[in-house]
Scaffold this motif. Structure first.
Motif, short mmCIF file in Angstrom:
data_model
loop_
_atom_site.label_atom_id
_atom_site.label_comp_id
_atom_site.label_asym_id
_atom_site.label_seq_id
_atom_site.Cartn_x
_atom_site.Cartn_y
_atom_site.Cartn_z
N ASN A 4 2.91 -28.79 17.40
CA ASN A 4 3.82 -29.90 17.10
C ASN A 4 3.10 -31.24 16.97
O ASN A 4 1.98 -31.40 17.48
N PRO A 5 3.74 -32.22 16.31
CA PRO A 5 3.05 -33.48 15.97
C PRO A 5 2.96 -34.49 17.12
O PRO A 5 2.17 -35.43 17.03
N ILE A 6 3.74 -34.31 18.18
CA ILE A 6 3.67 -35.23 19.32
C ILE A 6 3.11 -34.46 20.52
O ILE A 6 3.61 -33.39 20.88
N ILE A 7 2.07 -35.03 21.14
CA ILE A 7 1.41 -34.40 22.28
C ILE A 7 1.80 -35.15 23.55
O ILE A 7 1.71 -36.38 23.62
N ILE A 8 2.24 -34.40 24.56
CA ILE A 8 2.60 -34.97 25.85
C ILE A 8 1.72 -34.33 26.91
O ILE A 8 1.86 -33.14 27.20
#
Length: 344
Positions: free
Chosen positions: A87-91
């Motif tokens: 996915n494009p957002i890393i947490i």
């Protein structure tokens, strides 16, 4: 038409976290976020039941995925997990921490509103027993761990670094990921390169993370010695770009050694009894002890005389272990120093 929220990937390096992993993953899965989610666990060579717990979690929820991290180090685990993420957002999440409700949605909102390359929030240390509560108090005290925004600040602002961090995959690609040779302080070094590349690091106190620190003073000593040693590595790499507060524990250890050496010479008669200057050196450990005791009395995590003394001891260990590690790393380097405080 309501725009769909972007898909997110939580990445978590894991090593010897049998007591915390399940709660950390459950806190992630409990996030009320309408976008697509996945958790990528980078499993190191644990010696407890961590890996079996991880595989159990992955077998019961398809959002949980696993990659192997045979090198055990955090930055390598982060890189492996992010490279495997879809996915494009890393947490970034820590197996010793728990995200607060609404963390994901607020962080993604901040990325869009601020245009930041990385956002992060408050670390709130907590403990369950007297020693761990005292250590948590040291983390939460400005006299204990120092002046980083993510411990104490109440106002949103551009920051030097971010605790854990939420960032677009493009930020990771821009700076080439986490430096695999930095075993401690990898987040600060990552954010330094982000800022050098023109990106903004943003702090917001609404992003809260509960952190469970080490639960024994011996483990705290090992952790902070390794942290101080690797901070020296970063000083050797980046010099004055390190904040001044990172030099204070090392300076205190030097002052303490000077005071103890002078005291021995004083007692043995090599220093005149009437000399005034030794008392200037003696003031350093006395002042530090007084400051640590004062901080112990102000910790909401501890109660009574015992709690005050434990809190003061936690702060003293933090400063001495960090400072000793810093001096060791500055003189001899850091490459062989490992944090073994969670290795058993």
């Amino acid at each position: 038409m309501i725009k769909a929220l972007p898909a997110v990937s939580y990445v978590m390096p894991v090593l010897n976290e049998a007591g915390h992993l399940r709660a950390a993953v459950m806190a992630v899965l409990a996030q009320e976020y309408s976008g697509e989610q996945e958790i990528v666990l980078a499993l190191g060579p644990s010696t407890d039941e961590t890996n079996s717990i991880a595989h159990e979690l992955a077998s019961t929820d398809e959002r949980v995925r696993i990659v192997e991290n045979p090198e055990r180090d955090i930055p390598i685990g982060l890189n492996l997990a992010i490279e495997a993420a879809h996915n494009p957002i890393i947490i970034r999440v820590d197996a010793h921490s728990e995200l607060s409700p609404g963390y994901t949605e607020r962080a993604v909102e901040l990325l869009g509103a601020t245009g930041a390359a990385n956002v992060g929030g408050r670390m709130q240390a907590e403990g369950t027993g007297p020693v761990q509560r005292a250590i948590a108090g040291g983390y939460n005290s400005p006299i204990g761990l120092g002046g980083g925004s993510y411990h104490f600040s109440e106002e949103p602002h551009e920051a030097e670094s971010a605790y854990l961090g939420v960032f677009p995959r493009s930020t990771f690609d821009l700076v080439g990921g986490f430096n695999p040779i930095i075993r401690r302080g990898e987040d600060w070094e990552f954010n330094l390169r982000v800022r050098k590349a023109g990106g903004t690091v943003w702090f917001d106190p609404e992003l809260q993370v509960t952190y469970w620190p080490r639960s024994s003073f011996s483990a705290l000593t090992q952790q902070f010695f390794a942290t101080g040693t690797w901070r020296a590595k970063l000083v050797r790499m980046y010099g004055g770009e390190n904040p001044w507060r990172f030099f204070v524990p090392g300076a205190y250890v030097l002052a303490l050694v000077a005071a103890l050496t002078t005291a021995v010479l004083h007692v043995c008669g090599f220093v005149a009894p009437s000399a005034w200057w030794p008392w200037v050196l003696y003031a350093a450990p006395v002042a530090h002890a007084g400051l640590s005791l004062f901080a112990g009395t102000k910790m909401p995590e501890t109660k009574g005389l015992r709690g005050t003394l434990l809190g003061a001891l936690a702060i003293t260990i933090m400063h001495l272990a960090w400072g000793t590690g810093f001096l060791r790393g500055f003189v001899f380097g850091s490459s062989k120093t490992l944090d073994r405080s969670r290795a058993s």
